[in-house]
Design an enzyme around this catalytic site. Sequence first.
Site, short mmCIF file in Angstrom:
data_model
loop_
_atom_site.label_atom_id
_atom_site.label_comp_id
_atom_site.label_asym_id
_atom_site.label_seq_id
_atom_site.Cartn_x
_atom_site.Cartn_y
_atom_site.Cartn_z
N ALA A 99 -34.14 12.42 31.18
CA ALA A 99 -35.21 12.55 30.17
C ALA A 99 -36.58 12.26 30.77
O ALA A 99 -37.58 12.84 30.36
CB ALA A 99 -34.93 11.63 28.99
N SER A 130 -31.91 6.67 25.40
CA SER A 130 -32.46 5.35 25.73
C SER A 130 -31.61 4.64 26.79
O SER A 130 -31.94 4.68 27.98
CB SER A 130 -32.60 4.53 24.45
OG SER A 130 -33.56 3.55 24.64
N ARG A 131 -30.53 4.02 26.38
CA ARG A 131 -29.59 3.41 27.33
C ARG A 131 -28.19 3.59 26.77
O ARG A 131 -27.97 3.42 25.57
CB ARG A 131 -29.88 1.92 27.54
CG ARG A 131 -31.05 1.61 28.47
CD ARG A 131 -30.78 2.02 29.92
NE ARG A 131 -31.90 1.75 30.80
CZ ARG A 131 -32.89 2.59 31.08
NH1 ARG A 131 -32.90 3.80 30.55
NH2 ARG A 131 -33.86 2.25 31.91
N HIS A 133 -29.12 11.61 32.62
CA HIS A 133 -30.22 10.62 32.67
C HIS A 133 -31.47 11.25 33.31
O HIS A 133 -31.97 10.79 34.34
CB HIS A 133 -29.80 9.36 33.44
CG HIS A 133 -30.62 8.16 33.04
ND1 HIS A 133 -30.10 6.90 32.91
CD2 HIS A 133 -31.93 8.03 32.74
CE1 HIS A 133 -31.05 6.05 32.56
NE2 HIS A 133 -32.18 6.72 32.44
N ASP A 148 -28.31 11.50 26.93
CA ASP A 148 -28.85 11.58 28.28
C ASP A 148 -28.40 10.38 29.10
O ASP A 148 -28.64 10.32 30.30
CB ASP A 148 -30.39 11.61 28.21
CG ASP A 148 -31.03 11.82 29.57
OD1 ASP A 148 -30.64 12.77 30.27
OD2 ASP A 148 -31.91 11.01 29.95
N GLU A 161 -22.39 4.91 33.10
CA GLU A 161 -22.96 5.96 33.96
C GLU A 161 -23.17 5.52 35.41
O GLU A 161 -23.21 6.36 36.30
CB GLU A 161 -24.29 6.47 33.39
CG GLU A 161 -25.43 5.47 33.48
CD GLU A 161 -26.76 6.02 32.94
OE1 GLU A 161 -26.77 6.58 31.84
OE2 GLU A 161 -27.77 5.87 33.64
N LYS A 213 -43.26 3.01 22.47
CA LYS A 213 -44.01 4.15 23.02
C LYS A 213 -43.24 5.47 22.85
O LYS A 213 -43.79 6.47 22.40
CB LYS A 213 -44.31 3.89 24.50
CG LYS A 213 -45.28 2.72 24.72
CD LYS A 213 -45.50 2.41 26.16
CE LYS A 213 -44.37 1.66 26.81
NZ LYS A 213 -44.09 0.31 26.28
P1 NAD Z 1 -41.06 0.12 24.16
O1 NAD Z 1 -40.92 -1.28 24.64
O2 NAD Z 1 -42.43 0.71 24.06
O3 NAD Z 1 -40.38 0.25 22.73
C1 NAD Z 1 -39.12 -0.29 22.42
C2 NAD Z 1 -39.11 -0.61 20.93
O4 NAD Z 1 -37.80 -1.06 20.59
C3 NAD Z 1 -40.10 -1.72 20.56
O5 NAD Z 1 -40.92 -1.29 19.48
C4 NAD Z 1 -39.19 -2.86 20.15
O6 NAD Z 1 -39.73 -3.68 19.13
C5 NAD Z 1 -37.97 -2.10 19.66
N1 NAD Z 1 -36.79 -2.94 19.53
C6 NAD Z 1 -36.46 -4.05 20.25
N2 NAD Z 1 -35.33 -4.60 19.75
C7 NAD Z 1 -34.96 -3.82 18.71
C8 NAD Z 1 -33.89 -3.88 17.79
N3 NAD Z 1 -32.96 -4.86 17.83
N4 NAD Z 1 -33.81 -2.93 16.83
C9 NAD Z 1 -34.74 -1.93 16.76
N5 NAD Z 1 -35.78 -1.84 17.60
C10 NAD Z 1 -35.89 -2.76 18.56
O7 NAD Z 1 -40.14 0.98 25.10
P2 NAD Z 1 -40.20 2.56 25.33
O8 NAD Z 1 -41.11 2.86 26.46
O9 NAD Z 1 -40.38 3.23 24.03
O10 NAD Z 1 -38.72 2.81 25.92
C11 NAD Z 1 -37.58 2.61 25.11
C12 NAD Z 1 -36.35 2.70 26.00
O11 NAD Z 1 -36.18 4.03 26.46
C13 NAD Z 1 -36.42 1.88 27.29
O12 NAD Z 1 -36.08 0.53 27.06
C14 NAD Z 1 -35.43 2.57 28.18
O13 NAD Z 1 -34.18 1.94 28.02
C15 NAD Z 1 -35.37 3.98 27.62
N6 NAD Z 1 -35.85 4.97 28.59
C16 NAD Z 1 -35.03 5.99 28.94
C17 NAD Z 1 -35.45 6.95 29.87
C18 NAD Z 1 -34.59 8.12 30.30
O14 NAD Z 1 -34.93 8.82 31.28
N7 NAD Z 1 -33.50 8.43 29.63
C19 NAD Z 1 -36.73 6.85 30.41
C20 NAD Z 1 -37.55 5.80 30.00
C21 NAD Z 1 -37.10 4.87 29.09
#
Ligand code: NAD
Length: 363
Positions: A328, A254-255, A326, A279, A284, A175
């Site tokens: 975002a 992301s993380r 953190h 972020d 953290e 997403k």
């Molecule tokens: P999502 O599940 O929609 O998408 C994650 C994508 O990563 C999927 O398409 C999946 O197939 C892919 N993936 C899994 N393993 C992989 C690999 N080994 N190599 C490459 N791609 C791989 O999740 P999302 O909603 O897009 O969120 C992604 C991440 O963003 C979350 O898991 C979370 O850790 C992080 N996030 C951060 C914040 C923030 O405030 N900083 C907020 C929300 C989410």
Amino acid sequence: MRGCSSPHQANCIASAPPMADDLALAIFSVRPYDRYVVGELLKSFPKAKVLDAPLNVNTAMLAQDCTAINVFVNDDLSAEVLDLLAGYGVKCITLRCAGFDRVDIVRAHELGITVLRVPAYSPYAVAEHAIALMMALNRQVVKAHSRVLQGNFDLSGLVGFDMHGKTVGVVGTGKIGQCAAAILRGFGCEVLVYDVFENQEVKDMGCVYVSLDELLARSSIISLHCPLLPSTRHIINPESIAKMKRGAMVINVSRGGLIDTKAVLDGLKSRQIGSLGMDVYENEAGVFFIDQSTMSDDQPGASIPEGYDTMLGSLMAHPNVLVTPHMAFLTQDAIEKIASVTVENLKEFINGGPCGNKVLPPK
Ligand code: NAD
């Protein structure tokens, strides 16, 4: 809570489901910006306990007598904490976030604890923050602003680059990665993408799936959007950094665990990495979401707060590094969605119905 006065009555939900009005809920790690979410939770679950303490082994006891808890990203949901929570009678954990890498899902499942998350509160918020970091680094916004505050209007050292026509690599096209890719296509970037699954909508925007090695070698900017999993931990490491185009920018919203911080520091020193926007940070927990600015004030002679993270300090001291705490996700739109989905998650749990936002253990 109706029919469940003891925290050790583990089957109370099965025998006498609570009404929303009766739900014993503990909300952990509450900060001022959580006011809206907490307000919405209290409207539906007026008996909720609001706690500013983070959840960990020492604070799990605050969940005593609670059927459900609500937690945030850095709360500790390791097996040890889950065992304590189960002992106190907790049957449901709701996350005010999407990522669940700090939850031992297998142990929660074994203990019969339902874990519910907010999978998609606003992918736009997170993707847009990634772009904000990218643009701030590229156009030296922070450096320029601090200069003009000191009366220095010189342009030396502020040269950026056009985004148009540049190659950007997006790792993870779920997403958030999809939103980031769409914005980057709007800039006129060539967008290379890597994921373990291909997303047709991302292909339809003209993004091109390539191997991770090709993405690293060709991208001027690399933006990470995959979850933290055993397969993605330290996906940015000495080997992957060596494969990058020299001087590449790395963005991580992301993380933190996706990046081997020591390796990135070395990469920045050698200039193999040109700049870094982050972020999230792998250590953290216990640092982010806390105001540390005055922590040494009551310790005469102490120049840095106790527990100061020297690795983070080295990163922040680097001129080409931009760190945000953190945040975002932090838009009003996202907060409202987090609140409404969390309330719905808890209502579905109370009603015993299937919940689409349940986190299941890996197969
Ligand atoms: P999502 O599940 O929609 O998408 C994650 C994508 O990563 C999927 O398409 C999946 O197939 C892919 N993936 C899994 N393993 C992989 C690999 N080994 N190599 C490459 N791609 C791989 O999740 P999302 O909603 O897009 O969120 C992604 C991440 O963003 C979350 O898991 C979370 O850790 C992080 N996030 C951060 C914040 C923030 O405030 N900083 C907020 C929300 C989410």
